[in-house]
Design a protein around this motif. Structure first.
Motif, PDB file in Angstrom:
ATOM      1  N   SER A 124       0.824  -0.092  -9.773  1.00  0.00           N
ATOM      2  CA  SER A 124      -0.597  -0.119  -9.678  1.00  0.00           C
ATOM      3  C   SER A 124      -1.274  -0.484 -11.118  1.00  0.00           C
ATOM      4  O   SER A 124      -1.993  -1.197 -11.438  1.00  0.00           O
ATOM      5  CB  SER A 124      -1.169   1.238  -9.350  1.00  0.00           C
ATOM      6  N   THR A 183      12.322   0.773  -2.871  1.00  0.00           N
ATOM      7  CA  THR A 183      11.873   1.250  -1.692  1.00  0.00           C
ATOM      8  C   THR A 183      12.740   2.279  -1.057  1.00  0.00           C
ATOM      9  O   THR A 183      12.341   3.305  -0.321  1.00  0.00           O
ATOM     10  CB  THR A 183      11.946   0.113  -0.586  1.00  0.00           C
ATOM     11  N   ARG A 237       0.708  -1.114   0.121  1.00  0.00           N
ATOM     12  CA  ARG A 237      -0.131  -0.001   0.109  1.00  0.00           C
ATOM     13  C   ARG A 237       0.864   1.363  -0.013  1.00  0.00           C
ATOM     14  O   ARG A 237       2.174   1.066   0.412  1.00  0.00           O
ATOM     15  CB  ARG A 237      -1.141   0.005   1.452  1.00  0.00           C
ATOM     16  N   LYS A 238       0.391   2.432  -0.315  1.00  0.00           N
ATOM     17  CA  LYS A 238       0.862   3.670  -0.215  1.00  0.00           C
ATOM     18  C   LYS A 238       0.982   4.057   1.194  1.00  0.00           C
ATOM     19  O   LYS A 238       0.196   3.440   1.863  1.00  0.00           O
ATOM     20  CB  LYS A 238       0.342   4.606  -1.201  1.00  0.00           C
ATOM     21  N   LEU A 246      -1.426  -0.530  -3.824  1.00  0.00           N
ATOM     22  CA  LEU A 246      -0.680  -0.525  -5.034  1.00  0.00           C
ATOM     23  C   LEU A 246      -0.712  -2.184  -5.815  1.00  0.00           C
ATOM     24  O   LEU A 246      -0.970  -1.943  -6.923  1.00  0.00           O
ATOM     25  CB  LEU A 246       0.719  -0.312  -4.842  1.00  0.00           C
ATOM     26  N   ARG A 257       7.396   4.930  -9.729  1.00  0.00           N
ATOM     27  CA  ARG A 257       7.398   3.490  -9.252  1.00  0.00           C
ATOM     28  C   ARG A 257       6.001   3.119  -8.937  1.00  0.00           C
ATOM     29  O   ARG A 257       5.273   2.022  -9.272  1.00  0.00           O
ATOM     30  CB  ARG A 257       8.275   3.461  -8.078  1.00  0.00           C
ATOM     31  N   ASP A 258       5.088   3.920  -7.955  1.00  0.00           N
ATOM     32  CA  ASP A 258       3.940   3.672  -7.599  1.00  0.00           C
ATOM     33  C   ASP A 258       2.957   3.465  -8.713  1.00  0.00           C
ATOM     34  O   ASP A 258       2.017   2.501  -8.747  1.00  0.00           O
ATOM     35  CB  ASP A 258       3.284   4.765  -6.571  1.00  0.00           C
ATOM     36  N   SER A 300       3.637  -1.113   3.517  1.00  0.00           N
ATOM     37  CA  SER A 300       3.238   0.178   2.958  1.00  0.00           C
ATOM     38  C   SER A 300       4.603   0.659   2.610  1.00  0.00           C
ATOM     39  O   SER A 300       5.481   0.771   3.270  1.00  0.00           O
ATOM     40  CB  SER A 300       2.527   0.953   3.890  1.00  0.00           C
ATOM     41  N   TRP A 301       4.718   1.421   1.452  1.00  0.00           N
ATOM     42  CA  TRP A 301       5.650   2.231   0.825  1.00  0.00           C
ATOM     43  C   TRP A 301       5.564   3.685   0.637  1.00  0.00           C
ATOM     44  O   TRP A 301       4.587   4.140   0.412  1.00  0.00           O
ATOM     45  CB  TRP A 301       6.155   1.624  -0.521  1.00  0.00           C
TER      46      TRP A 301
END
Length: 402
Positions: free
Chosen positions: A362, A346, A75-76, A82, A357-358, A192-193
């Motif tokens: 997604s 990361t 997740r964000k 994501l 990246r995200d 989560s990132w």
């Protein structure tokens, strides 16, 4: 009878001890600590390691521990997914999901299987003679037909055998781990990132929550209050992260820098010595495979070494250790690289790079809903050798174990 001395009472060392005992070897496990006090809080045991433990009749016992359930994934920082999958999807694809448990719980399972009479605590190893098969301790020398070096990421045995190797490299990130009571919180197993930051949450048996976090940091940095440092970094992230941190006991949070092998070893053996686990291939935790690969190592090693020789003049391990290197070096080196590739993702801090990246993760997940699982196929479809059979069974879906 064939004699084996295992240096190190961690996951890899204990698994090797159990596996060799099942082969009829006379095993002694040496641990320098006065007691087994597992550091690391939580531990992931994926399908590949569960099937390896099946060869010791320990897989089902471990499966009784906390397993991944419901939706899991990345997740964000604001909580938006994501990429995700589920424990049920993983089990359908690989025949097993993943167990997340206390490291101490797995250690107890392994120690019970080994037998306390095979474990010598408070024993410091001062050196080994790989050719003669001698382990030097403060209480005297031990002769062995096989020496298993499972003495961790800073293995003194590895340094002695391969003095030209550069050793572990700092990954650029530091990690925190902790155990927190669940209370009345709803907990999902997620990671989560954010911008250079990661926070993971897993519910364990007994309503205990295992949390871990990473951040880009100079090696050796220290803080007066690690919980406050975590709140400073993650206090505005999605729930339940801030609430968990506010209720955490600072004494139950530990921190350590993360190292890995940028340069693989030339071999996992020399003379009568075999290296397993972090002594052979330290990796970043981004794939959750550190302990899993140590378990794989131990099972493959015992299979290739084979049953004990009942004669007093037992032959040394010989070519079996070369076969062990051939079976394990390529596979583990690939996993080390894969884990570090994720670690680098990361570590991204630039907002544009993080956004790309995200978005990429997604979008790929929308186009291929099983992306998260498919990306793990080579890793999780590994199968252990059939004990007493041919080691060609050790590998992805019956392929070679490399």
């Amino acid at each position: 009878m064939s004699k084996a001395v295992v240096i190190g009472g961690g996951v890899g060392g204990l698994t090797a001890g159990v596996a060799l005992r099942r082969k009829g070897w006379d095993v002694t496990v040496l641990e320098r600590a006065p007691k087994i006090d597992p550091v690391g809080s939580g531990l992931a045991i994926a399908s590949n390691a569960l099937k390896a433990l099946d060869t010791l009749d320990l897989g089902d016992e471990v499966r009784e521990l906390a397993r991944l359930q419901g939706q899991v994934g990345i997740r964000k920082a604001n909580g938006r997914w994501l990429v995700h999958t589920s424990g049920d999807d993983a089990e359908a694809r690989y025949g097993d999901s993943m167990v997340v448990t206390l490291r101490a719980t797995l250690m107890d399972v392994l120690m019970d299987a080994l037998g306390t009479d095979r474990l010598r605590l408070n024993t410091t190893v001062s050196g080994v003679d790989a050719d003669a098969g001698t382990v030097r301790t403060e209480d005297g020398d031990l002769a062995a037909d096989l020496i298993v070096a499972a003495d961790g990421i800073h293995s003194a045995t590895r340094r002695a055998l391969f003095p030209e190797h550069p050793g572990p490299t700092y990954s650029g990130v530091t990690a925190w781990r902790g155990l927190i009571p669940r209370g009345d919180l709803t907990i999902r197993s997620t990671e989560s990132w954010g911008r250079g930051l990661v926070f993971g949450v897993h519910l364990l048996a007994g309503d205990i929550v295992y949390v871990y976090a990473t951040d880009v940091s100079p090696a050796g940095a220290t803080h007066g209050d690690e919980r406050e440092e975590l709140l400073r970094r993650f206090g505005n992230w999605h729930e339940p992260i801030p609430t968990l941190l506010r209720t955490a006991d600072p004494a139950n949070i530990i921190r350590n820098d993360i190292y890995y092998f940028d340069t693989p070893l030339p071999a996992f053996h020399q003379g009568k010595v075999a290296l397993v686990g972090d002594a052979a291939h330290p990796m970043t935790p981004n794939l959750g495979q550190g302990a899993c690969q140590a378990i794989e190592d131990a099972i493959v090693l015992a299979h290739l070494i084979g049953p004990a020789n009942p004669a007093d003049d037992a032959e040394p391990a010989g070519g079996a250790l070369a076969a062990y290197t051939a079976a394990r070096l390529e596979r583990t080196s690939k996993i080390v690289r894969q884990a570090m590739t994720i670690c680098k993702l990361t570590k991204l801090r630039n907002p544009v790079a993080v956004g790309l990246r995200d978005f990429g993760m997604s979008a790929a997940a929308r186009l291929s809903p099983d992306l998260m699982l498919r990306s793990m196929d080579d890793l999780l479809r590994w199968r252990p050798p059939v004990m007493g059979g041919n080691d060609k069974n050790a590998g992805p879906e019956g392929a070679d174990a490399r």
